[in-house]
Every structure is written in structure tokens, then in C-alpha cells.
Design an enzyme around this catalytic site. Sequence first.
Site, PDB file in Angstrom:
ATOM      1  N   CYS A 108       0.843  -1.202   0.000  1.00  0.00           N
ATOM      2  CA  CYS A 108       0.000   0.000   0.000  1.00  0.00           C
ATOM      3  C   CYS A 108       0.873   1.244   0.000  1.00  0.00           C
ATOM      4  O   CYS A 108       1.943   1.273   0.575  1.00  0.00           O
ATOM      5  CB  CYS A 108      -0.915   0.060   1.210  1.00  0.00           C
ATOM      6  SG  CYS A 108      -1.989   1.497   1.111  1.00  0.00           S
ATOM      7  N   CYS A 111       0.655   4.077   4.804  1.00  0.00           N
ATOM      8  CA  CYS A 111       0.940   3.086   5.837  1.00  0.00           C
ATOM      9  C   CYS A 111      -0.316   2.667   6.575  1.00  0.00           C
ATOM     10  O   CYS A 111      -0.335   1.686   7.291  1.00  0.00           O
ATOM     11  CB  CYS A 111       1.973   3.611   6.821  1.00  0.00           C
ATOM     12  SG  CYS A 111       1.395   5.020   7.759  1.00  0.00           S
ATOM     13  N   SER A 112      -1.389   3.427   6.410  1.00  0.00           N
ATOM     14  CA  SER A 112      -2.593   3.074   7.165  1.00  0.00           C
ATOM     15  C   SER A 112      -3.369   1.932   6.516  1.00  0.00           C
ATOM     16  O   SER A 112      -4.245   1.362   7.145  1.00  0.00           O
ATOM     17  CB  SER A 112      -3.494   4.301   7.321  1.00  0.00           C
ATOM     18  OG  SER A 112      -3.827   4.800   6.047  1.00  0.00           O
ATOM     19  N   CYS A 113      -3.071   1.615   5.272  1.00  0.00           N
ATOM     20  CA  CYS A 113      -3.831   0.574   4.588  1.00  0.00           C
ATOM     21  C   CYS A 113      -3.234  -0.791   4.862  1.00  0.00           C
ATOM     22  O   CYS A 113      -2.410  -1.294   4.097  1.00  0.00           O
ATOM     23  CB  CYS A 113      -3.897   0.837   3.089  1.00  0.00           C
ATOM     24  SG  CYS A 113      -4.778   2.343   2.686  1.00  0.00           S
TER      25      CYS A 113
END
Lengths: 207, 113
Positions: A108, A111-113
Site C-alpha cells: 500500500c 501506511c494506514s492501509c
Amino acid sequence: MGKDHSHDHDHSHLDGMELKVRTLESLLVEKGYVDPGALDEIVETYETRVGPRNGAAVVAKAWSDPAYLDRLRENATAAIGELGFTGRQGEHMRIVENTPEIHNMVVCTLCSCYPWPVLGLPPVWYKSAPYRSRAVSEPEAVLAEFGVTLPEGKTIRVWDSTAEMRYLVIPERPAGTEDWSESQLAELVTRDSMIGTGLALLPDEVA
Amino acid sequence: MSAREALAEIASIPRDCGEPVFAEPWEARAFALAVHLNERGVFTWSEWADAFGANLKANTQAGEPGSYYEIWWQTLEEMGERHGLASAVERSHRSGEWQAAAARTPHGKPIEL
């Protein structure tokens, strides 16, 4: 790239807390108040605490129970929820299955995915710029760096996560585990095997 | 003060078997930033605990309480201002730069300033 994977936008988004964290962190790094390496070190200490064990339970059940695997294929979010693992933000989960012909890998740009409910916090390398760009441009080389060599002719599919869709790789079940219980099987399932940068362990690799 | 000592001082930090747990990756970064700035001597941990505790209390009394780490983050931004690390104006400017960077970055490429 998965051919049936589409985006409803053609550029990236940063929002909410992710934007706030990047904003302040980049200012503090730039001014020398924060050493990014030291920061990563603190995060790494705790990144396995949510733990990829939830994901391992999902994979072991998928290997053992064909009806469960069907439910995962149909609606992974709901099937994973059956085991009590649910995200705070209702992220949609989808499984991608490794086969003798296909190896799946997940990446991704943000980084939140990452599927936190099943894999815990993402490892630092998953969020690094080199991994995020090279997983797409040269997946074989990235896999080689993780010590993974695939058989000749195997197709690699790279899945690009979004805020709306998270992927969980179901690695191939190792041979010689036909009579193993789900909890024994879960021991073979590593975090990296569920991101696609590793394979499930072989029976003789676990004590 | 080490992360471990810092944890011992603030009993309310959500944890499992004694170790902190984070619902989302940014929460771990928020935690690490506070610990790191303390290690670097920007503020003492008791100053942090006081400021955070006051925000937590004020927030709990308000109608719609924010999440634990949202309040942690609010405290971090305030400490940044109090100690002259980054002002609200600087943050607003930088936030715009990140949004512009995201807008010009095709999905699939890392977002860089």
C-alpha cells in the site's frame, strides 16, 4: 496488478489523524527534534503486540474447513468477524489465495492501509518508500530479498490496498499437514506469509 | 526515561498483558513521539503526564469524548507549541503541503513532500 481491482480515484489521499501525524512528525524531523530511526525503534518494539495471531487463526480455519473458506471468498469481512476479529472502521477485507500457479503479494502507498484486526501493526518495512514502490515495479527482486524464490513460471499478483479494501493472503498449505489440527496449522502461518513476502513454514521448521 | 518507565507512570494507557496496544498505526507513532521527545529532554514525563491528564479530564467532561490517542495527540501538538517546536501556523502550512503532495501522487506511489 489484480485486474478486477479498481480505484474510485486516481490520486492519493491523506486525511484525519494520518495527516496530522505526518504534518507534525515531518516538522520535528526537519528541525532536528526527532530522530526518525529512534522513533521507528520505539514503534517496532510494540508492533507485534496486536499480533498477527488473529490472521493465522483465519488461515488455519480456511485450510481445514471448506465451508469456512467459501464464506471467506464470499464475504471475508463477515467470515473474519465470525472469529471475533473486527476493525474499528469497518474496513472491507478480501482474501487472495495462493495456488501452485499464483503467488499474491500485498502493498500500500499509505501506511494506514493494512489489515490491523488480523495482522496487528504493520512492520516498518511495509511502510517504507522502497517497499511501497518496488513491490509493484519489481516484485521478484523484493521477494528474493525476503529469501523467497518461487518455482519457475509462477505468476505474481500484487494487490494495492486502499482505505476501503484490505487484503489477506491465504498461503498454500504445506504438504505433510493433512492430519494437523487448526491450532497446529496456525503455528505454520507467519505474518509475512499473509502479506505475501513469505511462505507458510514447513512442518519441520516448527519445533 | 525509557518507554517502559514512561508506561509505568501513566496507568491509563490501554494495554494487554502489561504491554501497550494500539488500534491503529498512527497511535503507536503518537505514543513513540511523546516518549522520544521526553528522552531527548524536550519535556519531563511528569510535565507530559500533567498536561495529558488535564486534557483527558476536560475531554471526558465534554459531551463527545475523543479517543484516548486523539487526546494524546492534542497534547502533543500543545506541547510542541509550548516548547517552541512547531507552531499552529507552521502545522497548518505543512498540512497543506502534505495534502498537495497527496493530490499530485498517483495511487501506487509513495507520498513524498
